[in-house]
Design an enzyme around this catalytic site. Structure first.
Site, mmCIF file in Angstrom:
data_model
loop_
_atom_site.group_PDB
_atom_site.id
_atom_site.type_symbol
_atom_site.label_atom_id
_atom_site.label_comp_id
_atom_site.label_asym_id
_atom_site.label_seq_id
_atom_site.Cartn_x
_atom_site.Cartn_y
_atom_site.Cartn_z
ATOM 1 N N HIS A 58 -41.222 7.440 -101.246
ATOM 2 C CA HIS A 58 -42.187 6.538 -101.350
ATOM 3 C C HIS A 58 -41.709 5.151 -101.964
ATOM 4 O O HIS A 58 -40.497 5.341 -102.541
ATOM 5 C CB HIS A 58 -43.418 6.881 -102.421
ATOM 6 C CG HIS A 58 -44.198 7.906 -101.842
ATOM 7 N ND1 HIS A 58 -44.202 9.194 -102.840
ATOM 8 C CD2 HIS A 58 -44.922 8.334 -100.821
ATOM 9 C CE1 HIS A 58 -45.056 10.177 -102.263
ATOM 10 N NE2 HIS A 58 -45.289 9.658 -100.989
ATOM 11 N N CYS A 97 -46.700 9.358 -110.312
ATOM 12 C CA CYS A 97 -47.375 10.329 -109.615
ATOM 13 C C CYS A 97 -48.200 11.256 -110.158
ATOM 14 O O CYS A 97 -49.236 11.707 -109.604
ATOM 15 C CB CYS A 97 -46.323 11.243 -108.962
ATOM 16 S SG CYS A 97 -44.684 10.530 -108.269
#
Length: 268
Positions: A165, A255
Protein backbone atom coordinates in the site's frame (compact mmCIF):
# COMPACT_ATOMS: atom_id res chain seq x y z
CA UNK A 1 -9.48 26.30 8.76
CA UNK A 2 -9.39 22.79 10.30
CA UNK A 3 -6.40 22.10 12.53
CA UNK A 4 -4.38 18.91 12.90
CA UNK A 5 -5.31 17.08 16.09
CA UNK A 6 -5.48 13.58 17.52
CA UNK A 7 -8.57 11.67 16.38
CA UNK A 8 -11.59 12.07 18.59
CA UNK A 9 -12.57 8.45 18.06
CA UNK A 10 -11.11 5.29 16.64
CA UNK A 11 -12.76 2.07 15.59
CA UNK A 12 -10.77 -1.14 15.94
CA UNK A 13 -11.63 -4.78 15.37
CA UNK A 14 -10.62 -7.68 17.59
CA UNK A 15 -8.03 -10.12 16.29
CA UNK A 16 -9.71 -13.12 14.72
CA UNK A 17 -8.90 -16.62 15.96
CA UNK A 18 -8.10 -17.34 12.29
CA UNK A 19 -5.56 -14.49 12.01
CA UNK A 20 -2.70 -16.93 11.39
CA UNK A 21 -4.31 -17.64 7.99
CA UNK A 22 -4.18 -13.98 6.93
CA UNK A 23 -2.97 -12.96 3.48
CA UNK A 24 0.76 -12.21 3.50
CA UNK A 25 3.83 -12.26 1.32
CA UNK A 26 5.76 -14.55 3.64
CA UNK A 27 3.38 -17.43 4.10
CA UNK A 28 5.98 -19.27 6.20
CA UNK A 29 6.08 -16.56 8.87
CA UNK A 30 4.73 -18.17 12.05
CA UNK A 31 2.12 -15.96 13.73
CA UNK A 32 1.62 -16.20 17.49
CA UNK A 33 -2.09 -15.52 18.00
CA UNK A 34 -1.72 -14.90 21.72
CA UNK A 35 1.07 -12.39 21.16
CA UNK A 36 -0.95 -10.67 18.42
CA UNK A 37 -3.87 -10.23 20.80
CA UNK A 38 -1.61 -8.83 23.52
CA UNK A 39 -0.06 -6.39 21.06
CA UNK A 40 -3.52 -5.37 19.87
CA UNK A 41 -4.61 -4.73 23.47
CA UNK A 42 -1.56 -2.53 24.03
CA UNK A 43 -2.33 -0.61 20.84
CA UNK A 44 -5.85 0.10 22.09
CA UNK A 45 -4.59 1.09 25.54
CA UNK A 46 -2.05 3.49 23.99
CA UNK A 47 -4.72 5.21 21.91
CA UNK A 48 -6.88 5.61 25.00
CA UNK A 49 -3.94 6.92 27.02
CA UNK A 50 -3.51 9.63 24.38
CA UNK A 51 -7.14 10.69 24.74
CA UNK A 52 -8.73 8.81 21.84
CA UNK A 53 -12.13 7.23 22.46
CA UNK A 54 -11.84 3.68 21.11
CA UNK A 55 -14.77 1.52 20.03
CA UNK A 56 -14.03 -2.18 19.55
CA UNK A 57 -16.10 -4.35 17.25
CA UNK A 58 -16.12 -8.10 17.40
CA UNK A 59 -13.81 -10.19 15.29
CA UNK A 60 -15.06 -12.47 12.55
CA UNK A 61 -13.45 -15.89 12.49
CA UNK A 62 -14.36 -16.20 8.81
CA UNK A 63 -12.19 -13.15 8.06
CA UNK A 64 -8.54 -13.71 9.06
CA UNK A 65 -7.45 -10.18 8.04
CA UNK A 66 -10.32 -8.33 9.70
CA UNK A 67 -8.13 -6.70 12.39
CA UNK A 68 -6.70 -4.56 9.55
CA UNK A 69 -9.84 -2.49 9.64
CA UNK A 70 -8.37 0.60 7.96
CA UNK A 71 -8.70 -1.04 4.54
CA UNK A 72 -12.48 -1.32 4.76
CA UNK A 73 -13.55 2.33 4.91
CA UNK A 74 -12.39 5.91 4.40
CA UNK A 75 -13.84 8.32 6.95
CA UNK A 76 -14.31 11.85 5.67
CA UNK A 77 -16.21 14.67 7.40
CA UNK A 78 -19.89 13.87 6.98
CA UNK A 79 -19.45 11.04 4.51
CA UNK A 80 -17.75 7.66 4.54
CA UNK A 81 -16.71 5.42 1.67
CA UNK A 82 -17.20 1.76 2.44
CA UNK A 83 -14.53 0.27 0.24
CA UNK A 84 -14.32 -2.71 -2.06
CA UNK A 85 -10.95 -4.20 -1.06
CA UNK A 86 -8.56 -5.24 -3.78
CA UNK A 87 -8.19 -8.76 -2.37
CA UNK A 88 -11.42 -10.62 -3.07
CA UNK A 89 -10.94 -12.73 0.06
CA UNK A 90 -11.26 -9.61 2.21
CA UNK A 91 -14.59 -8.35 0.87
CA UNK A 92 -16.52 -10.34 3.47
CA UNK A 93 -15.10 -7.98 6.12
CA UNK A 94 -17.16 -5.07 4.84
CA UNK A 95 -20.57 -5.94 6.27
CA UNK A 96 -19.46 -5.93 9.89
CA UNK A 97 -17.66 -2.61 9.56
CA UNK A 98 -20.51 -0.98 7.64
CA UNK A 99 -22.91 -2.00 10.41
CA UNK A 100 -20.65 -0.43 13.04
CA UNK A 101 -20.50 2.83 11.05
CA UNK A 102 -24.23 2.97 10.39
CA UNK A 103 -25.81 6.27 11.33
CA UNK A 104 -22.59 8.14 12.09
CA UNK A 105 -21.78 9.17 8.52
CA UNK A 106 -23.54 9.16 5.16
CA UNK A 107 -22.29 5.87 3.74
CA UNK A 108 -21.32 5.33 0.10
CA UNK A 109 -20.66 1.71 -0.82
CA UNK A 110 -18.06 1.20 -3.52
CA UNK A 111 -19.10 -1.03 -6.42
CA UNK A 112 -17.28 -2.91 -9.19
CA UNK A 113 -15.12 -2.33 -11.10
CA UNK A 114 -13.81 0.06 -8.45
CA UNK A 115 -11.52 -1.37 -5.78
CA UNK A 116 -9.68 0.43 -3.02
CA UNK A 117 -7.93 -0.34 0.27
CA UNK A 118 -7.87 2.33 2.94
CA UNK A 119 -4.17 1.61 3.39
CA UNK A 120 -3.69 3.42 0.09
CA UNK A 121 -5.30 6.64 1.36
CA UNK A 122 -3.18 9.24 3.15
CA UNK A 123 -4.98 12.31 4.55
CA UNK A 124 -3.09 15.62 4.55
CA UNK A 125 -5.39 18.44 5.63
CA UNK A 126 -7.97 18.97 2.88
CA UNK A 127 -6.35 16.50 0.51
CA UNK A 128 -6.26 12.74 0.13
CA UNK A 129 -3.23 11.16 -1.49
CA UNK A 130 -4.45 7.91 -3.01
CA UNK A 131 -1.97 5.24 -4.03
CA UNK A 132 -2.66 3.30 -7.21
CA UNK A 133 -1.44 -0.14 -6.21
CA UNK A 134 -2.20 -3.82 -6.65
CA UNK A 135 -5.13 -3.27 -4.24
CA UNK A 136 -6.44 0.12 -5.45
CA UNK A 137 -7.31 0.98 -9.05
CA UNK A 138 -8.17 4.17 -10.89
CA UNK A 139 -11.90 3.46 -10.64
CA UNK A 140 -11.55 3.19 -6.87
CA UNK A 141 -9.68 6.49 -6.67
CA UNK A 142 -12.31 8.17 -8.86
CA UNK A 143 -15.15 6.82 -6.70
CA UNK A 144 -13.45 8.17 -3.58
CA UNK A 145 -12.83 11.53 -5.29
CA UNK A 146 -16.54 11.95 -6.05
CA UNK A 147 -17.52 11.30 -2.45
CA UNK A 148 -14.66 13.34 -0.98
CA UNK A 149 -15.77 16.33 -3.06
CA UNK A 150 -19.01 16.37 -1.06
CA UNK A 151 -16.87 17.27 1.97
CA UNK A 152 -14.67 19.69 -0.02
CA UNK A 153 -11.71 17.29 0.10
CA UNK A 154 -9.48 16.86 -2.95
CA UNK A 155 -7.89 13.64 -4.22
CA UNK A 156 -4.39 13.35 -5.69
CA UNK A 157 -3.28 9.98 -7.08
CA UNK A 158 0.20 8.57 -6.59
CA UNK A 159 1.72 5.53 -8.29
CA UNK A 160 2.80 2.85 -5.80
CA UNK A 161 5.86 1.21 -7.31
CA UNK A 162 6.48 -1.38 -4.61
CA UNK A 163 5.05 -2.87 -1.45
CA UNK A 164 1.43 -3.48 -0.59
CA UNK A 165 0.00 0.00 0.00
CA UNK A 166 0.94 3.67 -0.19
CA UNK A 167 1.03 3.77 3.62
CA UNK A 168 3.41 0.81 3.65
CA UNK A 169 5.87 3.26 2.08
CA UNK A 170 4.99 6.61 3.69
CA UNK A 171 2.89 8.13 6.46
CA UNK A 172 2.62 11.40 8.33
CA UNK A 173 4.75 11.79 11.44
CA UNK A 174 3.19 15.20 12.12
CA UNK A 175 1.06 17.74 10.28
CA UNK A 176 4.14 18.96 8.42
CA UNK A 177 6.40 15.91 8.13
CA UNK A 178 6.24 12.70 6.13
CA UNK A 179 8.35 9.64 6.89
CA UNK A 180 9.04 7.36 3.93
CA UNK A 181 10.87 4.21 2.88
CA UNK A 182 13.68 5.27 0.51
CA UNK A 183 13.83 1.72 -0.85
CA UNK A 184 10.33 2.18 -2.30
CA UNK A 185 9.88 5.90 -2.95
CA UNK A 186 12.45 7.70 -5.05
CA UNK A 187 13.13 11.41 -4.76
CA UNK A 188 10.91 12.20 -7.74
CA UNK A 189 8.07 10.25 -6.12
CA UNK A 190 8.05 12.74 -3.25
CA UNK A 191 7.33 15.81 -5.38
CA UNK A 192 3.58 15.84 -4.69
CA UNK A 193 4.19 15.60 -0.94
CA UNK A 194 6.79 18.38 -0.96
CA UNK A 195 4.43 20.52 -3.04
CA UNK A 196 1.89 20.04 -0.21
CA UNK A 197 4.41 21.61 2.19
CA UNK A 198 5.62 18.40 3.82
CA UNK A 199 9.17 17.81 4.99
CA UNK A 200 10.14 14.31 3.83
CA UNK A 201 12.21 12.20 6.24
CA UNK A 202 13.74 8.90 5.15
CA UNK A 203 12.97 6.03 7.54
CA UNK A 204 16.03 4.16 8.76
CA UNK A 205 14.11 0.85 8.68
CA UNK A 206 11.32 -0.25 6.28
CA UNK A 207 8.92 -0.74 9.21
CA UNK A 208 9.61 2.85 10.23
CA UNK A 209 7.79 4.17 7.16
CA UNK A 210 4.43 3.36 8.75
CA UNK A 211 3.89 5.52 11.83
CA UNK A 212 0.69 6.87 13.35
CA UNK A 213 0.63 10.60 14.09
CA UNK A 214 -1.67 11.56 16.96
CA UNK A 215 -1.23 15.30 17.37
CA UNK A 216 2.18 15.93 18.94
CA UNK A 217 2.56 12.24 19.72
CA UNK A 218 3.50 9.65 17.12
CA UNK A 219 3.41 5.88 17.42
CA UNK A 220 6.43 4.10 15.94
CA UNK A 221 6.99 0.36 15.63
CA UNK A 222 9.43 -1.11 18.13
CA UNK A 223 11.06 -2.74 15.08
CA UNK A 224 12.23 0.73 13.95
CA UNK A 225 14.35 2.14 16.80
CA UNK A 226 16.53 4.34 14.58
CA UNK A 227 13.47 5.91 12.98
CA UNK A 228 12.07 6.51 16.46
CA UNK A 229 15.29 8.26 17.48
CA UNK A 230 15.23 10.44 14.39
CA UNK A 231 11.64 11.55 14.97
CA UNK A 232 12.33 12.24 18.64
CA UNK A 233 15.29 14.39 17.56
CA UNK A 234 12.93 16.75 15.68
CA UNK A 235 10.83 17.24 18.80
CA UNK A 236 8.04 14.71 18.42
CA UNK A 237 6.63 12.78 21.37
CA UNK A 238 7.55 9.30 20.16
CA UNK A 239 5.77 6.26 21.63
CA UNK A 240 7.22 2.94 20.53
CA UNK A 241 4.87 -0.02 20.37
CA UNK A 242 5.44 -3.66 19.47
CA UNK A 243 3.33 -4.70 16.48
CA UNK A 244 5.64 -7.46 15.29
CA UNK A 245 2.88 -10.03 14.87
CA UNK A 246 1.07 -7.62 12.57
CA UNK A 247 4.21 -6.96 10.53
CA UNK A 248 4.16 -10.72 9.82
CA UNK A 249 0.71 -10.21 8.28
CA UNK A 250 2.00 -7.32 6.13
CA UNK A 251 0.29 -4.85 8.49
CA UNK A 252 1.44 -2.01 10.68
CA UNK A 253 0.25 0.79 12.95
CA UNK A 254 -2.20 2.65 10.75
CA UNK A 255 -3.85 -0.57 9.53
CA UNK A 256 -5.29 -1.41 12.92
CA UNK A 257 -7.80 1.43 13.27
CA UNK A 258 -10.25 3.72 11.53
CA UNK A 259 -9.84 7.21 12.93
CA UNK A 260 -12.36 10.05 13.05
CA UNK A 261 -11.46 13.69 13.62
CA UNK A 262 -13.28 16.03 15.96
CA UNK A 263 -15.18 18.95 14.47
CA UNK A 264 -13.00 21.68 12.93
CA UNK A 265 -10.01 19.33 12.90
CA UNK A 266 -8.39 16.73 10.70
CA UNK A 267 -6.38 13.64 11.53
CA UNK A 268 -4.42 11.09 9.59
Amino acid sequence: MPTFAPPARALVRDVSSSYARCLRVDGDARIDLGAARRQHATYIATLRELGVHVDVIASDDACPDSCFIEDTAVLLRENVVVTRPGAEARRAEIAGVAAALDGRWRAHAMVAPAMLDGGDVLRVDGRLFVGLSSRTNRDGADFLARVAALDAIDVVTVEVRGGLHLKSACTLASASSLVYDPNVLRDEDLTAFRDAGLTCIAASEPTGANVLALGRAVLVSAAAPRTAERLAAIGLDVRTIDVGEFHKGDGALTCLSLRAASSNAWCT
